[in-house]
Write a protein that holds these residues in place. Sequence first.
Motif, PDB file in Angstrom:
ATOM      1  N   ARG A  66      16.384   1.447 -38.616  1.00 40.55           N
ATOM      2  CA  ARG A  66      16.074   0.539 -39.722  1.00 40.55           C
ATOM      3  C   ARG A  66      16.812  -0.781 -39.502  1.00 40.55           C
ATOM      4  N   PHE A  67      16.301  -1.850 -40.127  1.00 41.28           N
ATOM      5  CA  PHE A  67      16.941  -3.163 -39.992  1.00 41.28           C
ATOM      6  C   PHE A  67      18.418  -3.097 -40.376  1.00 41.28           C
ATOM      7  N   GLY A  68      18.731  -2.497 -41.534  1.00 38.79           N
ATOM      8  CA  GLY A  68      20.108  -2.465 -42.002  1.00 38.79           C
ATOM      9  C   GLY A  68      21.037  -1.756 -41.039  1.00 38.79           C
TER      10      GLY A  68
ATOM     11  N   VAL B 260       2.018  -0.131 -41.119  1.00 35.74           N
ATOM     12  CA  VAL B 260       1.386  -0.888 -40.046  1.00 35.74           C
ATOM     13  C   VAL B 260       1.995  -0.457 -38.713  1.00 35.74           C
ATOM     14  N   ILE B 261       1.125  -0.145 -37.748  1.00 35.08           N
ATOM     15  CA  ILE B 261       1.579   0.269 -36.425  1.00 35.08           C
ATOM     16  C   ILE B 261       0.939  -0.655 -35.390  1.00 35.08           C
ATOM     17  N   LEU B 262       1.730  -1.156 -34.476  1.00 34.30           N
ATOM     18  CA  LEU B 262       1.259  -2.073 -33.443  1.00 34.30           C
ATOM     19  C   LEU B 262       1.143  -1.359 -32.105  1.00 34.30           C
ATOM     20  N   THR B 263       0.256  -1.863 -31.244  1.00 33.91           N
ATOM     21  CA  THR B 263       0.229  -1.390 -29.868  1.00 33.91           C
ATOM     22  C   THR B 263       1.428  -1.988 -29.139  1.00 33.91           C
ATOM     23  N   GLU B 264       1.712  -1.472 -27.961  1.00 37.20           N
ATOM     24  CA  GLU B 264       2.836  -2.010 -27.182  1.00 37.20           C
ATOM     25  C   GLU B 264       2.594  -3.470 -26.809  1.00 37.20           C
ATOM     26  N   GLU B 265       1.343  -3.810 -26.538  1.00 35.00           N
ATOM     27  CA  GLU B 265       1.017  -5.202 -26.201  1.00 35.00           C
ATOM     28  C   GLU B 265       1.256  -6.111 -27.399  1.00 35.00           C
ATOM     29  N   GLU B 266       0.904  -5.640 -28.601  1.00 36.53           N
ATOM     30  CA  GLU B 266       1.127  -6.434 -29.808  1.00 36.53           C
ATOM     31  C   GLU B 266       2.612  -6.580 -30.103  1.00 36.53           C
ATOM     32  N   GLU B 267       3.379  -5.529 -29.872  1.00 40.58           N
ATOM     33  CA  GLU B 267       4.821  -5.632 -30.065  1.00 40.58           C
ATOM     34  C   GLU B 267       5.427  -6.654 -29.111  1.00 40.58           C
ATOM     35  N   ALA B 268       4.953  -6.660 -27.867  1.00 35.62           N
ATOM     36  CA  ALA B 268       5.449  -7.628 -26.894  1.00 35.62           C
ATOM     37  C   ALA B 268       5.117  -9.056 -27.322  1.00 35.62           C
ATOM     38  N   ARG B 269       3.912  -9.263 -27.835  1.00 39.92           N
ATOM     39  CA  ARG B 269       3.532 -10.592 -28.329  1.00 39.92           C
ATOM     40  C   ARG B 269       4.431 -11.031 -29.478  1.00 39.92           C
TER      41      ARG B 269
ATOM     42  N   ASP C 128       0.347  -8.694 -42.783  1.00 44.43           N
ATOM     43  CA  ASP C 128       1.098  -7.600 -43.380  1.00 44.43           C
ATOM     44  C   ASP C 128       2.012  -6.896 -42.377  1.00 44.43           C
ATOM     45  N   VAL C 129       2.127  -7.429 -41.163  1.00 43.08           N
ATOM     46  CA  VAL C 129       3.043  -6.869 -40.165  1.00 43.08           C
ATOM     47  C   VAL C 129       4.480  -7.230 -40.547  1.00 43.08           C
ATOM     48  N   THR C 130       5.365  -6.251 -40.503  1.00 43.32           N
ATOM     49  CA  THR C 130       6.790  -6.472 -40.741  1.00 43.32           C
ATOM     50  C   THR C 130       7.586  -5.833 -39.608  1.00 43.32           C
ATOM     51  N   SER C 131       8.880  -6.050 -39.610  1.00 48.67           N
ATOM     52  CA  SER C 131       9.728  -5.451 -38.579  1.00 48.67           C
ATOM     53  C   SER C 131       9.705  -3.930 -38.641  1.00 48.67           C
ATOM     54  N   TYR C 132       9.351  -3.373 -39.812  1.00 48.32           N
ATOM     55  CA  TYR C 132       9.312  -1.913 -39.949  1.00 48.32           C
ATOM     56  C   TYR C 132       8.233  -1.296 -39.069  1.00 48.32           C
ATOM     57  N   ALA C 133       7.245  -2.111 -38.646  1.00 44.87           N
ATOM     58  CA  ALA C 133       6.195  -1.599 -37.777  1.00 44.87           C
ATOM     59  C   ALA C 133       6.770  -1.091 -36.457  1.00 44.87           C
ATOM     60  N   LEU C 134       7.894  -1.666 -36.018  1.00 45.79           N
ATOM     61  CA  LEU C 134       8.510  -1.216 -34.765  1.00 45.79           C
ATOM     62  C   LEU C 134       9.091   0.185 -34.911  1.00 45.79           C
ATOM     63  N   ARG C 135       9.595   0.504 -36.081  1.00 45.95           N
ATOM     64  CA  ARG C 135      10.082   1.863 -36.334  1.00 45.95           C
ATOM     65  C   ARG C 135       8.915   2.847 -36.317  1.00 45.95           C
TER      66      ARG C 135
ATOM     67  N   VAL D  82      16.039 -13.505 -33.280  1.00 48.80           N
ATOM     68  CA  VAL D  82      15.084 -12.590 -33.912  1.00 48.80           C
ATOM     69  C   VAL D  82      14.462 -11.683 -32.862  1.00 48.80           C
ATOM     70  N   ALA D  83      14.203 -12.229 -31.681  1.00 55.29           N
ATOM     71  CA  ALA D  83      13.657 -11.415 -30.598  1.00 55.29           C
ATOM     72  C   ALA D  83      14.628 -10.292 -30.227  1.00 55.29           C
ATOM     73  N   ASP D  84      15.928 -10.599 -30.174  1.00 52.05           N
ATOM     74  CA  ASP D  84      16.924  -9.556 -29.881  1.00 52.05           C
ATOM     75  C   ASP D  84      16.912  -8.481 -30.961  1.00 52.05           C
ATOM     76  N   LEU D  85      16.825  -8.911 -32.199  1.00 52.68           N
ATOM     77  CA  LEU D  85      16.774  -7.950 -33.301  1.00 52.68           C
ATOM     78  C   LEU D  85      15.552  -7.047 -33.180  1.00 52.68           C
ATOM     79  N   LEU D  86      14.399  -7.632 -32.885  1.00 51.67           N
ATOM     80  CA  LEU D  86      13.173  -6.850 -32.763  1.00 51.67           C
ATOM     81  C   LEU D  86      13.234  -5.899 -31.572  1.00 51.67           C
ATOM     82  N   ARG D  87      13.819  -6.356 -30.464  1.00 54.22           N
ATOM     83  CA  ARG D  87      13.963  -5.471 -29.296  1.00 54.22           C
ATOM     84  C   ARG D  87      14.871  -4.276 -29.627  1.00 54.22           C
ATOM     85  N   ALA D  88      15.934  -4.538 -30.384  1.00 49.52           N
ATOM     86  CA  ALA D  88      16.835  -3.444 -30.766  1.00 49.52           C
ATOM     87  C   ALA D  88      16.117  -2.442 -31.654  1.00 49.52           C
ATOM     88  N   LEU D  89      15.305  -2.926 -32.585  1.00 47.70           N
ATOM     89  CA  LEU D  89      14.528  -2.025 -33.441  1.00 47.70           C
ATOM     90  C   LEU D  89      13.508  -1.246 -32.615  1.00 47.70           C
ATOM     91  N   GLN D  90      12.870  -1.916 -31.695  1.00 53.36           N
ATOM     92  CA  GLN D  90      11.872  -1.273 -30.835  1.00 53.36           C
ATOM     93  C   GLN D  90      12.509  -0.196 -29.961  1.00 53.36           C
TER      94      GLN D  90
END
Length: 372
Positions: free
Chosen positions: A239-241, A208-217, A320-327, A226-234
């Motif tokens: 990887r999360f680990g 799953v791949i998100l647009t930049e606008e979707e990632e921001a949402r 089906d969106v997961t944090s892996y989509a940011l990678r 969780v937002a900090d974690l997602l920003r770091a992945l972005q």
Amino acid sequence: MPDLTTPKARAKLPTGSKPHPLKLGIGRFLCYRRQTDGKPGSWLLRTAKLSGGYTYETLGTADDQLDANNRDVLSYEQALAKAAGQTTADPSRVSVADALDDWAEWKCRTASTDKQCTDLRNRARRLSAPFPRKTLKTITARDITQWLNGIVSTGDNPQARRATANRELAVLKAALTRAADLHAYQGTRAWVNVQKFPKADSFGKRMVILTEEEEARLIDAARPDVADLLRALQATGARFGEIASTLVGDLEGNRLALTGKTGRRVIVLSPEKAEWFRLKAGNRPSSAPLIPRQDCKPWPDGGHLKPVSAAVRAAGLPEDVTSYALRHGFITRALSRGVPTVAVAQHVGSSVEMIEQTYAKFAAAQLAEWFG
């Protein structure tokens, strides 16, 4: 010396992969291994090798729950007699279950949480269930292939199940190879010839791949930690680990050291990203987690799954969106800008082959349309 004579005495012994030995003679031990899940323990014969180390042979199940029959369920006296009648351990008789249990306990040595250890042990038991009474010698490529096909045929999305099957196969191979190496097994290693499903890792939820606008949402909808974690992945494509295990001391200037499945690597951050990470580090000790949970502790294995799912729902994104989509988003945007594949692979801790196979279907025009 441990008391192995009765089920009641053995029930007082610690659980785990490390067996409790009773010396029979020079270099020979009768061992009892107590299981962690309430199942009966097992009897082993441990024999010292001239080259160093030991070989193990499973003698049978202990009579912890069932009555001894002097065949597959042995009392202490029966196990002792069976061990005394054998001069060497046969590594070909190391069971698949023992190999997986040993693998799980070995991985537990570097686990960061008790939950991670529990998950490893549960996974070992789940993987060994389809191979009862199979050993390093008797397990066949056909056994493993049938098991993999069974995984794929279960569920509504066979493509996604292929990726699951590949991950399970990797663990099984690692456990069997480790056991064979430890016990100096010289026979055929049938598992080596079993191939994973091609390109399965690009199927299902992980693509799953998100647009930049979707990632921001998604980030805006998440709770602060969780937002900090997602920003770091972005920001890193990690990887999360890798982010979860990163410490304050791993940040030096615009360099960030990451450690994960491919080892340790150092990535370069833009000035804006480096400044954001410095603000997150603050004046905390170098041994503190760089991106911690809301309780200031490191993220446990899988600890992000539920809060990320909550953020996905709150953002109105597909389930089906997961944090892996940011990678995936990081990699596809880098490729769309013309960053060489080898540089992308080095930055995200992957191989050029994986990058090319997984992302080749995204043409430059599509990438420009999605992310331009």
